[in-house]
Design a protein around this motif. Sequence first.
Motif, PDB file in Angstrom:
ATOM      1  N   ASP A   1     -17.366  53.240   2.922  1.00  0.00           N
ATOM      2  CA  ASP A   1     -17.429  53.580   1.495  1.00  0.00           C
ATOM      3  C   ASP A   1     -16.372  52.833   0.676  1.00  0.00           C
ATOM      4  O   ASP A   1     -16.176  53.144  -0.509  1.00  0.00           O
ATOM      5  N   ALA A   2     -15.709  51.856   1.296  1.00  0.00           N
ATOM      6  CA  ALA A   2     -14.695  51.087   0.578  1.00  0.00           C
ATOM      7  C   ALA A   2     -15.310  50.404  -0.632  1.00  0.00           C
ATOM      8  O   ALA A   2     -16.468  49.983  -0.616  1.00  0.00           O
ATOM      9  N   GLU A   3     -14.516  50.298  -1.701  1.00  0.00           N
ATOM     10  CA  GLU A   3     -14.986  49.680  -2.936  1.00  0.00           C
ATOM     11  C   GLU A   3     -14.240  48.372  -3.183  1.00  0.00           C
ATOM     12  O   GLU A   3     -13.126  48.176  -2.693  1.00  0.00           O
ATOM     13  N   GLY A   4     -14.867  47.495  -3.956  1.00  0.00           N
ATOM     14  CA  GLY A   4     -14.240  46.226  -4.288  1.00  0.00           C
ATOM     15  C   GLY A   4     -15.257  45.187  -4.682  1.00  0.00           C
ATOM     16  O   GLY A   4     -16.461  45.470  -4.799  1.00  0.00           O
ATOM     17  N   GLU A   5     -14.796  43.953  -4.871  1.00  0.00           N
ATOM     18  CA  GLU A   5     -15.676  42.849  -5.230  1.00  0.00           C
ATOM     19  C   GLU A   5     -15.085  41.538  -4.718  1.00  0.00           C
ATOM     20  O   GLU A   5     -13.895  41.437  -4.452  1.00  0.00           O
ATOM     21  N   TRP A   6     -15.956  40.534  -4.597  1.00  0.00           N
ATOM     22  CA  TRP A   6     -15.560  39.245  -4.052  1.00  0.00           C
ATOM     23  C   TRP A   6     -15.144  38.297  -5.170  1.00  0.00           C
ATOM     24  O   TRP A   6     -15.794  38.203  -6.202  1.00  0.00           O
TER      25      TRP A   6
END
Length: 437
Positions: free
Chosen positions: A123-128
Motif C-alpha cells: 500500500d506504499a504511495e509515491g510516484e516515479w
Amino acid sequence: MTTADGSLGSPYRAIRAVRAREDGPWPGTLVRTAAGDACVLVDADVLGPHWRGWDAAPGGHVLAPDDIVRRVDGHDALLPVCSERLEDFVRRRSARMPLSLGEAVTLGVSVLRGCTEVASTPDAEGEWWLDDAGRPVLATDASARRVFEASAAVLEQVSVDPSAQRTWQTALRAVTAERISVHELEAAEEALFALAEAEPLSTVSLSPRSASDGVARAHAETRRAADVPHDPAPRSMWQTLVAGVDDELSDTLSRATTAVWRRLRRTGDAPRAGTRRAPWLVGGAVAVAVLAGGALWPTASGVATDARPGASPTATPGSAPDVPADADPSATPGSDSPPGAPADLALVTGELLDARIACAGDASCLSTVTVDGAPLPGGAIGRRAAERTVTLLDDFGDIAVLRVDANDGSAPSQMVVILRRDENWLLRDVSDVAQQP
C-alpha cells in the motif's frame, strides 16, 4: 552529517527555491556542492519521520538522502535533483522519439527494482521521477497514488517491439498482481535483460523538462482550473536564445554536453544482461537540463553568489568602470583581454552594460554593444555600475550567462546572455527572472 549554518564556509551554495510538483516532488532549495554537483535540500519536517526514503538503500531506485544537513533551526535531507515525472518523460518521448528497446529495458528494470524495494508494503504511495542524470527514481510518499499503480501507469505508456510484447506484459503483470511477489518481480527483470542490452535513457536531444514545456503546462493547468480563455505563454529566455543565436551555439552546447556527460556518467551505469550487481541504472547526458532546469537561477536569498565552482571573482558594485558618453563606439568592451587569457566575464558584462547606457539609444553605437544592434529591455541592467551587482552564473565558451541585481532591490533581477563574436563580447539577450517558468 553536514552542518550548513549559512556562513561563507558552508559546503552548499543556494541557487533558487524549488517548487513542489512543478520542480520536484517536494519544496526545497536547489544548491551546488563544492564539487559543482547540483542537489536539493528538503526540510526533514516536510518529508516527515515516517518517510520511507529514510530507510531506503543508498543508490537504489527508491529516492534516499545522500546526506543529512544540520541547520541552526533543524535538518535538511540532501536529495538528487528530480527534473521530470517519469510518466511525462515517456509520454513526450513516445510522441517525438520512441524509446529504443535498450532504453525500455533500462526503464523497465528500474521500475521493477523500485517495486521490489517496497514489495513488503504493497500500500506504499509515491510516484516515479527522473533525476538530473536521467535515472528513474521512486519518490515515496510524494503523492497519494499507490506505488504499484504509478509503476503500472509508466510501463503501460511504453511501446516496445512486437517481439518484446510478451516479456513486457510479464513485467506489467508482476507490478499489477493482486499479491506482489518479489520472485515474480525478479524473474521479470531477468526476462527484460534477456531482450536487449540496457541503454541509458537519452535526455540530450529531449531535455528532461524544457522551459517552454513547463510554461505551457502551467498555463494549461491554470486554464483548466479557472476555465478562462487561453493566453499565449510568454517566450522564455532560453526559447528566445536558442531560436535566434548564431551557428556557433551548436559547437558551444556540444562542448557543454560532453563536459557534463563526462562528469555525471559513472562506470557501470548501464547494467549488462544477466547481472544483478549494478545497484542502479543511470541515464544519458544532461547538458540541456543544466541549461533549462534551473542551475542558472538566482539564489533563493537574493544575495548574489557565483554558482560556478572555481569561477572568476564576481564583479561588485563599482567594479565595472563607467563608460563616458562620448566614448569611441569602435572601442568595443571586452576586446582588450590579452590573447589566450580568460576574460573576467562579470567585468566584461559590466562594461557592456555601461557602453549600452552611453549609447543613449543610438543604433550605430548599439551595434558595437549588442548582437545585431538588438534593443534590450530596461530594468536592473540600466543601473550605473555603483548601483548594480553582476554575477557570473555559467560560462560555456562562446556564450555565458550572468545575473544583474539592483543593489537597492527596487528592480527585479535579470538574466543576461553574452555572446562572443570575432573575439568581441556582445550583449545577446536579457530577461527578467520573473519571466522564467
